[in-house]
Design a protein around this motif. Structure first.
Motif, PDB file in Angstrom:
ATOM      1  N   TYR A   1      -6.675 -14.291 -13.294  1.00  0.00           N
ATOM      2  CA  TYR A   1      -6.456 -12.851 -13.147  1.00  0.00           C
ATOM      3  C   TYR A   1      -7.759 -12.125 -12.822  1.00  0.00           C
ATOM      4  O   TYR A   1      -7.788 -11.192 -12.015  1.00  0.00           O
ATOM      5  CB  TYR A   1      -5.843 -12.293 -14.434  1.00  0.00           C
TER       6      TYR A   1
ATOM      7  N   GLN B   1      -3.407  -4.675 -19.237  1.00  0.00           N
ATOM      8  CA  GLN B   1      -4.094  -4.468 -17.967  1.00  0.00           C
ATOM      9  C   GLN B   1      -3.235  -3.679 -16.984  1.00  0.00           C
ATOM     10  O   GLN B   1      -3.743  -2.815 -16.256  1.00  0.00           O
ATOM     11  CB  GLN B   1      -4.490  -5.823 -17.365  1.00  0.00           C
ATOM     12  N   THR B   2      -1.968  -3.982 -16.933  1.00  0.00           N
ATOM     13  CA  THR B   2      -1.107  -3.235 -16.014  1.00  0.00           C
ATOM     14  C   THR B   2      -0.834  -1.824 -16.536  1.00  0.00           C
ATOM     15  O   THR B   2      -0.582  -0.899 -15.754  1.00  0.00           O
ATOM     16  CB  THR B   2       0.236  -3.964 -15.805  1.00  0.00           C
TER      17      THR B   2
ATOM     18  N   TYR C   1       2.751 -10.597 -12.809  1.00  0.00           N
ATOM     19  CA  TYR C   1       2.098  -9.286 -12.693  1.00  0.00           C
ATOM     20  C   TYR C   1       3.088  -8.163 -12.370  1.00  0.00           C
ATOM     21  O   TYR C   1       3.094  -7.134 -13.070  1.00  0.00           O
ATOM     22  CB  TYR C   1       0.969  -9.322 -11.663  1.00  0.00           C
TER      23      TYR C   1
ATOM     24  N   HIS D   1      -0.645  -4.186  -5.270  1.00  0.00           N
ATOM     25  CA  HIS D   1      -0.842  -5.372  -6.103  1.00  0.00           C
ATOM     26  C   HIS D   1       0.481  -6.111  -6.314  1.00  0.00           C
ATOM     27  O   HIS D   1       0.534  -7.350  -6.237  1.00  0.00           O
ATOM     28  CB  HIS D   1      -1.441  -4.980  -7.454  1.00  0.00           C
ATOM     29  N   CYS D   2       1.541  -5.375  -6.565  1.00  0.00           N
ATOM     30  CA  CYS D   2       2.851  -6.012  -6.757  1.00  0.00           C
ATOM     31  C   CYS D   2       3.303  -6.716  -5.478  1.00  0.00           C
ATOM     32  O   CYS D   2       3.803  -7.854  -5.517  1.00  0.00           O
ATOM     33  CB  CYS D   2       3.888  -4.978  -7.181  1.00  0.00           C
TER      34      CYS D   2
ATOM     35  N   SER E   1       5.225  -7.305 -15.394  1.00  0.00           N
ATOM     36  CA  SER E   1       4.457  -6.563 -16.397  1.00  0.00           C
ATOM     37  C   SER E   1       4.217  -5.128 -15.948  1.00  0.00           C
ATOM     38  O   SER E   1       4.325  -4.188 -16.744  1.00  0.00           O
ATOM     39  CB  SER E   1       3.121  -7.270 -16.659  1.00  0.00           C
ATOM     40  N   ALA E   2       3.889  -4.960 -14.669  1.00  0.00           N
ATOM     41  CA  ALA E   2       3.599  -3.619 -14.152  1.00  0.00           C
ATOM     42  C   ALA E   2       4.822  -2.706 -14.242  1.00  0.00           C
ATOM     43  O   ALA E   2       4.720  -1.538 -14.642  1.00  0.00           O
ATOM     44  CB  ALA E   2       3.105  -3.717 -12.709  1.00  0.00           C
TER      45      ALA E   2
ATOM     46  N   ARG F   1      -0.090  -7.191 -20.094  1.00  0.00           N
ATOM     47  CA  ARG F   1       0.597  -5.920 -20.309  1.00  0.00           C
ATOM     48  C   ARG F   1      -0.399  -4.771 -20.445  1.00  0.00           C
ATOM     49  O   ARG F   1      -0.200  -3.690 -19.893  1.00  0.00           O
ATOM     50  CB  ARG F   1       1.473  -6.016 -21.564  1.00  0.00           C
TER      51      ARG F   1
ATOM     52  N   SER G   1       5.472  -1.767 -17.840  1.00  0.00           N
ATOM     53  CA  SER G   1       4.544  -0.726 -18.283  1.00  0.00           C
ATOM     54  C   SER G   1       4.962   0.642 -17.763  1.00  0.00           C
ATOM     55  O   SER G   1       4.877   1.649 -18.462  1.00  0.00           O
ATOM     56  CB  SER G   1       3.122  -1.056 -17.817  1.00  0.00           C
TER      57      SER G   1
ATOM     58  N   PHE H   1      -0.793   0.021  -7.669  1.00  0.00           N
ATOM     59  CA  PHE H   1       0.385  -0.591  -8.285  1.00  0.00           C
ATOM     60  C   PHE H   1       1.257  -1.254  -7.213  1.00  0.00           C
ATOM     61  O   PHE H   1       1.639  -2.433  -7.323  1.00  0.00           O
ATOM     62  CB  PHE H   1       1.162   0.496  -9.032  1.00  0.00           C
TER      63      PHE H   1
END
Length: 521
Positions: free
Chosen positions: A228, A318-319, A442, A341-342, A445-446, A316, A449, A338
Motif C-alpha cells: 500500500y 487510510q481511506t 481499497y 484511486h478506486c 474500504s473507500a 479503513r 468510509s 477517491f
C-alpha cells in the motif's frame, strides 16, 4: 479427443472469448500500462535514492567518515554547531509495542549539534507508554533535554492532533523549528540536522517531510501494508519539491504555530482528523512549499503478529482521511483522488482475473483435446494477453525490488551503527499476492468510509460532518487489543531500558559543545 463441450467448459470458454473483445482487451492492456507506469515511477525514485548513496560513498572515500551526518565535515566545527537553531521534537504517543523503545532511543540520541528538546505527549498517565518512556528518559536525563507532557482528552479534533498542538504550546520559547514525529519510525542520527539544514537554506519551505520504508514481518497483512505504501513512496523520493506529505515526519516553522499563519492551528484544532491531509490542503491553498530531502527515508518495522484484520483496520483509516476536508476545493480534490484511486485499483486487478480465465481455458483445451473445435481459436489470443501481463508484472516487481534495495542501502549508510537491514526476509510471491489483495480491497474500504462517515481509531470513534470531526466517542468496548501497524498494547504493557551506544556517546559530546555549563563539575 472430445468433440463436444460440457456445460462448465462452455461457460468457461464463453468468458474467455468475451475477454478477447475490444473492450476487454483494452482493460487488460490498461492493466499492463498501470504496471509499467508504477515501474517507471519506482525507477525514478530509485535514481534519486541512488544518487544520494553515491554522494555519501564518495564523501567517505574522500576522507569524511561522518558523511552520514554532513556532506562537509567542516560543518561539525564547534563554531558552526553553536549557531544552529533550536529544534523542538514533538512526538504524540499512544500505547506501547515491541519496537517503541528502539524507535524512541533512535530519536533522542540524534547527533544534531544545536539546541534540541523532545516532548513526548500522551493523553494520560494511564497510557502504558507513559511508564516506558519515563524510564527511558530517566536513563538519559543528564544528556537529553526531554519531558513527558500530558495533553488530556481531545474534544474538537483527533487525539493525535490534540497531542501535537499541546506539544507545540509547551515547546521552548526560542524554538525556531518544530519536528513532528510518529513513535513507530526509527530516526537516523543525522536526520534532524539534514532537515534543519534545508530549512535554513530555503526559508520559503513550509513543511519538510519524509516517508517510511516498511519492513514486513512475514504475514500477509504486513506485506499488504508494504504494498500500500510503495506507490506513494515515489512521491517522496523527488529530492526536493513534492505535493505529498506524511504525518510521521513533518518539520515546520515554530512561528507558523505561534502566529497561526495560514490557519495551521485553527485548521487542525477545529475539527481536524488527519494532520498531514489538513496541512497539505493548507499548503496547496496558500501555495506554500513542501519538500522531501533524499535522506528522509526511515525504517519502519511492522509488528511480527500483524494480522490481516489489523491491516483491514489500517486501510479503513487510510481511506477515511479522504472524507475529511477544509474547503470546497479540498473536497473536490479528495473526491477526485477517491475516484481515480478506486478506478486504478480495480483496473489493476481486473486483468489478473481475466488472465485466470484465459489460463484455465487453455488448460481445459489441452487436457480435453478440444484443439480441432473452431470456437477454441480464441485461446491463443487470450494467452498472448496473459504473457504480456506477466512480462509487465515482472518488470513492475523488479522495479519495486530495485527501489526497496536502494532504500535499504541508504538506510544502512545513514545509520551505520544500527542493525543492518537486508532484502532477504522479503517474500516477493507474497508481495504479488498483496498487490492483488490491497488493490481489490481499497475501493471497498473507500466506499465503506464514504457511507459510514465514522471510524474507530485506537479505541476512539470519530464522526465527521462536512469534513470535520463533530463528535468523539470513547467506550471501553471499542478499544482494540493492539494497534494496527506497531502492535502496540493500549493497556498494561511497560518497557525496559537498554545500553547506550557509540552514537549516543557522540551525541553527548555534541550536547557538551552546545551546553558546556551543563556538564561542568
Amino acid at each position: 479427443m472430445s468433440t463436444t463441450l460440457d456445460s462448465m467448459d462452455s461457460i468457461l470458454f464463453s468468458l474467455s472469448r468475451a475477454f478477447c473483445t475490444p473492450f476487454a482487451v483494452f482493460v487488460q492492456i490498461q492493466g499492463c500500462v498501470i504496471c509499467l507506469l508504477l515501474a517507471l515511477g519506482w525507477l525514478m525514485a530509485a535514481y534519486v535514492r541512488n544518487r544520494e548513496i553515491k554522494r555519501i560513498k564518495n564523501s567517505m572515500k574522500a576522507g569524511n567518515s561522518l558523511a552520514f551526518l554532513y556532506q562537509d565535515i567542516n560543518e561539525l566545527e564547534h563554531s558552526r554547531q553553536a549557531k544552529l537553531p533550536r529544534v523542538s521534537v514533538v512526538m504524540p504517543l499512544k500505547g506501547f509495542g515491541e519496537h517503541n523503545l528502539h524507535n524512541w532511543r533512535s530519536q533522542i540520541t540524534s547527533l544534531y549539534g544545536g539546541p534540541l528538546e523532545f516532548l513526548f505527549v500522551l493523553e494520560s498517565t494511564q497510557d502504558p507508554a507513559y511508564h516506558a518512556v519515563s524510564r527511558l528518559l530517566a536513563t538519559h536525563q543528564d544528556h537529553v533535554e526531554a519531558k513527558v507532557v500530558i495533553a488530556g482528552l481531545a474534544t474538537t479534533c483527533s487525539q493525535k492532533i490534540h497531542n501535537q498542538l499541546i506539544g507545540v504550546e509547551k515547546m521552548h520559547i526560542d524554538t525556531k523549528y518544530v519536528l513532528f514525529l510518529d513513535d513507530d519510525v526509527s530516526l537516523h542520527p543525522g536526520t534532524i540536522g539534514a532537515l534543519t539544514s534545508e530549512m535554513e537554506k530555503n526559508p520559503e519551505i513550509f513543511i519538510q517531510t519524509g516517508y517510511p520504508l516498511d519492513l514486513p514481518s512475514g504475514t500477509l497483512g504486513s506485506y499488504c501494508i508494504y504494498e500500500y505504501h510503495m506507490p506513494c513512496s515515489m512521491g517522496f523520493a523527488t529530492g526536493g519539491t513534492t505535493f505529498f506529505l506524511w504525518g510521521g515526519c513533518m518539520m515546520m516553522h515554530a512561528d507558523d504555530f505561534r502566529q497561526d499563519r495560514y490557519g495551521v492551528v485553527s485548521g487542525l484544532r477545529d475539527g481536524g482528523y488527519s494532520d498531514d491531509m489538513t496541512l497539505a490542503a493548507l499548503a496547496g491553498a496558500h501555495k506554500r512549499l513542501i519538500t522531501s530531502p533524499p535522506v528522509a527515508v526511515f525504517p519502519h518495522p511492522l509488528a511480527t503478529d500483524l494480522s490481516f484484520g489489523r491491516y483491514w483496520n489500517y486501510l479503513r483509516k487510510q481511506t477515511f482521511v479522504l472524507e475529511s476536508y477544509i474547503s470546497k476545493v479540498n473536497w473536490i480534490m479528495n473526491k477526485a483522488l477517491f475516484a481515480v484511486h478506486c478506478y486504478l485499483s480495480w483496473g489493476f486487478v481486473a486483468p489478473y482475473v481475466m488472465s485466470v480465465i484465459h489460463i484455465t481455458s487453455a488448460l481445459r483445451i489441452y487436457i480435453k483435446g478440444y484443439h480441432q473445435l473452431e470456437d477454441t481459436t480464441f485461446a491463443s489470443s487470450g494467452m498472448s494477453l496473459v504473457i504480456l501481463l506477466a512480462i509487465c508484472t515482472f518488470i513492475e516487481l523488479l522495479s519495486m525490488w530495485n527501489l526497496t534495495r536502494r532504500e535499504v542501502t541508504l538506510c544502512n549508510l545513514l545509520s551505520p551503527e544500527a542493525p543492518r537491514l537486508t532484502l532477504a526476509p522479503y517474500n516477493w510471491g507474497l508481495i504479488f499476492v498483496a498487490m492483488l489483495v490491497d488493490n481489490f480491497l481499497y475501493p471497498i474500504s473507500a466506499f465503506r468510509s464514504h457511507f459510514s462517515q465514522s471510524i474507530n481509531w485506537s479505541g476512539i470513534r470519530y464522526h465527521l460532518r462536512n469534513g470535520k470531526v463533530f463528535k468523539i466517542e470513547r467506550r471501553n468496548d471499542m478499544v482494540p487489543a493492539k494497534t494496527d501497524l506497531g502492535g502496540k498494547h493500549l493497556y498494561g504493557k511497560k518497557g525496559a531500558t537498554h545500553k547506550a551506544s557509540f552514537l549516543s556517546s557522540l551525541g553527548r559530546n555534541l550536547a557538551h559543545w552546545r551546553q558546556p555549563k551543563k556538564f561542568d563539575v
